[in-house]
Design a protein around this motif. Sequence first.
Motif, PDB file in Angstrom:
ATOM      1  N   SER A  35       0.859  -1.173   0.000  1.00  0.00           N
ATOM      2  CA  SER A  35       0.000   0.000   0.000  1.00  0.00           C
ATOM      3  C   SER A  35       0.903   1.233   0.000  1.00  0.00           C
ATOM      4  O   SER A  35       2.042   1.173   0.465  1.00  0.00           O
ATOM      5  CB  SER A  35      -0.895   0.002   1.238  1.00  0.00           C
ATOM      6  N   SER A  36       0.388   2.324  -0.514  1.00  0.00           N
ATOM      7  CA  SER A  36       1.131   3.587  -0.539  1.00  0.00           C
ATOM      8  C   SER A  36       0.197   4.711  -0.156  1.00  0.00           C
ATOM      9  O   SER A  36      -1.003   4.645  -0.422  1.00  0.00           O
ATOM     10  CB  SER A  36       1.690   3.866  -1.938  1.00  0.00           C
ATOM     11  N   GLN A  37       0.769   5.742   0.436  1.00  0.00           N
ATOM     12  CA  GLN A  37      -0.034   6.922   0.741  1.00  0.00           C
ATOM     13  C   GLN A  37       0.846   8.143   0.906  1.00  0.00           C
ATOM     14  O   GLN A  37       2.032   8.044   1.237  1.00  0.00           O
ATOM     15  CB  GLN A  37      -0.919   6.709   1.944  1.00  0.00           C
ATOM     16  N   SER A  91       8.436  12.375   6.839  1.00  0.00           N
ATOM     17  CA  SER A  91       7.986  13.769   6.870  1.00  0.00           C
ATOM     18  C   SER A  91       6.612  13.943   6.243  1.00  0.00           C
ATOM     19  O   SER A  91       6.182  13.117   5.423  1.00  0.00           O
ATOM     20  CB  SER A  91       8.986  14.651   6.107  1.00  0.00           C
ATOM     21  N   VAL A  92       5.945  15.012   6.623  1.00  0.00           N
ATOM     22  CA  VAL A  92       4.690  15.391   5.986  1.00  0.00           C
ATOM     23  C   VAL A  92       4.993  15.630   4.507  1.00  0.00           C
ATOM     24  O   VAL A  92       5.994  16.251   4.159  1.00  0.00           O
ATOM     25  CB  VAL A  92       4.107  16.671   6.639  1.00  0.00           C
ATOM     26  N   GLY A  93       4.153  15.083   3.642  1.00  0.00           N
ATOM     27  CA  GLY A  93       4.346  15.228   2.204  1.00  0.00           C
ATOM     28  C   GLY A  93       5.112  14.086   1.566  1.00  0.00           C
ATOM     29  O   GLY A  93       5.167  13.992   0.339  1.00  0.00           O
ATOM     30  N   ASP A  94       5.698  13.198   2.389  1.00  0.00           N
ATOM     31  CA  ASP A  94       6.415  12.041   1.837  1.00  0.00           C
ATOM     32  C   ASP A  94       5.427  11.047   1.239  1.00  0.00           C
ATOM     33  O   ASP A  94       4.302  10.895   1.714  1.00  0.00           O
ATOM     34  CB  ASP A  94       7.239  11.326   2.920  1.00  0.00           C
ATOM     35  N   PHE A  95       5.871  10.353   0.209  1.00  0.00           N
ATOM     36  CA  PHE A  95       5.101   9.267  -0.395  1.00  0.00           C
ATOM     37  C   PHE A  95       5.607   7.984   0.266  1.00  0.00           C
ATOM     38  O   PHE A  95       6.711   7.530  -0.013  1.00  0.00           O
ATOM     39  CB  PHE A  95       5.328   9.258  -1.911  1.00  0.00           C
ATOM     40  N   HIS A 113       6.166  -9.714   8.245  1.00  0.00           N
ATOM     41  CA  HIS A 113       7.156  -8.639   8.216  1.00  0.00           C
ATOM     42  C   HIS A 113       6.607  -7.518   7.344  1.00  0.00           C
ATOM     43  O   HIS A 113       6.141  -7.763   6.232  1.00  0.00           O
ATOM     44  CB  HIS A 113       8.471  -9.174   7.634  1.00  0.00           C
ATOM     45  N   VAL A 114       6.639  -6.287   7.855  1.00  0.00           N
ATOM     46  CA  VAL A 114       6.228  -5.121   7.079  1.00  0.00           C
ATOM     47  C   VAL A 114       7.455  -4.229   6.921  1.00  0.00           C
ATOM     48  O   VAL A 114       8.082  -3.843   7.905  1.00  0.00           O
ATOM     49  CB  VAL A 114       5.089  -4.329   7.766  1.00  0.00           C
ATOM     50  N   GLN A 115       7.779  -3.935   5.674  1.00  0.00           N
ATOM     51  CA  GLN A 115       8.916  -3.067   5.373  1.00  0.00           C
ATOM     52  C   GLN A 115       8.373  -1.802   4.717  1.00  0.00           C
ATOM     53  O   GLN A 115       7.548  -1.879   3.804  1.00  0.00           O
ATOM     54  CB  GLN A 115       9.892  -3.765   4.440  1.00  0.00           C
ATOM     55  N   ALA A 116       8.803  -0.643   5.211  1.00  0.00           N
ATOM     56  CA  ALA A 116       8.304   0.627   4.705  1.00  0.00           C
ATOM     57  C   ALA A 116       9.446   1.487   4.186  1.00  0.00           C
ATOM     58  O   ALA A 116      10.573   1.403   4.675  1.00  0.00           O
ATOM     59  CB  ALA A 116       7.568   1.372   5.812  1.00  0.00           C
ATOM     60  N   CYS A 117       9.120   2.301   3.183  1.00  0.00           N
ATOM     61  CA  CYS A 117      10.125   3.200   2.632  1.00  0.00           C
ATOM     62  C   CYS A 117       9.446   4.478   2.143  1.00  0.00           C
ATOM     63  O   CYS A 117       8.246   4.508   1.890  1.00  0.00           O
ATOM     64  CB  CYS A 117      10.907   2.537   1.507  1.00  0.00           C
ATOM     65  N   VAL A 118      10.248   5.517   2.022  1.00  0.00           N
ATOM     66  CA  VAL A 118       9.806   6.761   1.423  1.00  0.00           C
ATOM     67  C   VAL A 118      10.294   6.725  -0.017  1.00  0.00           C
ATOM     68  O   VAL A 118      11.466   6.449  -0.280  1.00  0.00           O
ATOM     69  CB  VAL A 118      10.379   7.982   2.173  1.00  0.00           C
ATOM     70  N   GLU A 119       9.374   6.978  -0.936  1.00  0.00           N
ATOM     71  CA  GLU A 119       9.717   6.934  -2.355  1.00  0.00           C
ATOM     72  C   GLU A 119       9.864   8.337  -2.923  1.00  0.00           C
ATOM     73  O   GLU A 119       9.075   9.223  -2.617  1.00  0.00           O
ATOM     74  CB  GLU A 119       8.620   6.219  -3.149  1.00  0.00           C
ATOM     75  N   ASP A 120      10.881   8.504  -3.758  1.00  0.00           N
ATOM     76  CA  ASP A 120      11.025   9.699  -4.581  1.00  0.00           C
ATOM     77  C   ASP A 120      10.526   9.285  -5.949  1.00  0.00           C
ATOM     78  O   ASP A 120      11.251   8.641  -6.714  1.00  0.00           O
ATOM     79  CB  ASP A 120      12.480  10.154  -4.628  1.00  0.00           C
ATOM     80  N   VAL A 121       9.274   9.603  -6.258  1.00  0.00           N
ATOM     81  CA  VAL A 121       8.657   9.114  -7.489  1.00  0.00           C
ATOM     82  C   VAL A 121       9.277   9.735  -8.736  1.00  0.00           C
ATOM     83  O   VAL A 121       9.238   9.144  -9.809  1.00  0.00           O
ATOM     84  CB  VAL A 121       7.121   9.310  -7.488  1.00  0.00           C
ATOM     85  N   VAL A 122       9.875  10.904  -8.617  1.00  0.00           N
ATOM     86  CA  VAL A 122      10.514  11.540  -9.757  1.00  0.00           C
ATOM     87  C   VAL A 122      11.829  10.837 -10.087  1.00  0.00           C
ATOM     88  O   VAL A 122      12.090  10.480 -11.242  1.00  0.00           O
ATOM     89  CB  VAL A 122      10.746  13.046  -9.495  1.00  0.00           C
ATOM     90  N   ALA A 123      12.644  10.599  -9.066  1.00  0.00           N
ATOM     91  CA  ALA A 123      13.949   9.962  -9.279  1.00  0.00           C
ATOM     92  C   ALA A 123      13.849   8.437  -9.352  1.00  0.00           C
ATOM     93  O   ALA A 123      14.783   7.768  -9.788  1.00  0.00           O
ATOM     94  CB  ALA A 123      14.911  10.358  -8.160  1.00  0.00           C
TER      95      ALA A 123
END
Length: 153
Positions: A35-37, A91-95, A113-123
């Motif tokens: 899931s993403s948000q 951070s606020v605004g992170d995907f 196991h749940v693994q989470a990351c912040v994505e830079d969708v442009v890069a």
Amino acid sequence: TQEEVPILHELCSHKLDKKRLGAHQTWMGDTSISSSQLMQMEYRNIHGKMFGGYLMRKAFELAFLCAARFNGEALPEFIGFDDVFFLKPVSVGDFWTYTARVIFAAHDSIRVHVQACVEDVVAGAAEPTNEFYFVFRPTPLSESRAIVPETYE
């Protein structure tokens, strides 16, 4: 654990393919759900970062869905969690994208196991932020199935 190493080695050394899986075996990768948000201001803490309890709740919800899907006939019972790692603030605004998968299953427990990351969708880059390990009890109605990893990774 030390007891699991020989089991994992035995499973991976046979180089099983999907045609050779037993009736009560499931590939670990086939249990994956994601899931993403976009992180919103309403769940920030006093430091302007996302509240850890909110991230844990979202991870738990996804882990529960993953365990329920794996369990099959009825909803599993939540027992507890093993470890929670906050590797980097969100951070606020992170995907924020998080993925749950069953990593071990026995007649008395399902470990997710749940693994989470912040994505830079442009890069197209992702940076790990959190890891969560949850434990559920399968229902008596569900069949016991084994999780088979595809690789040692």
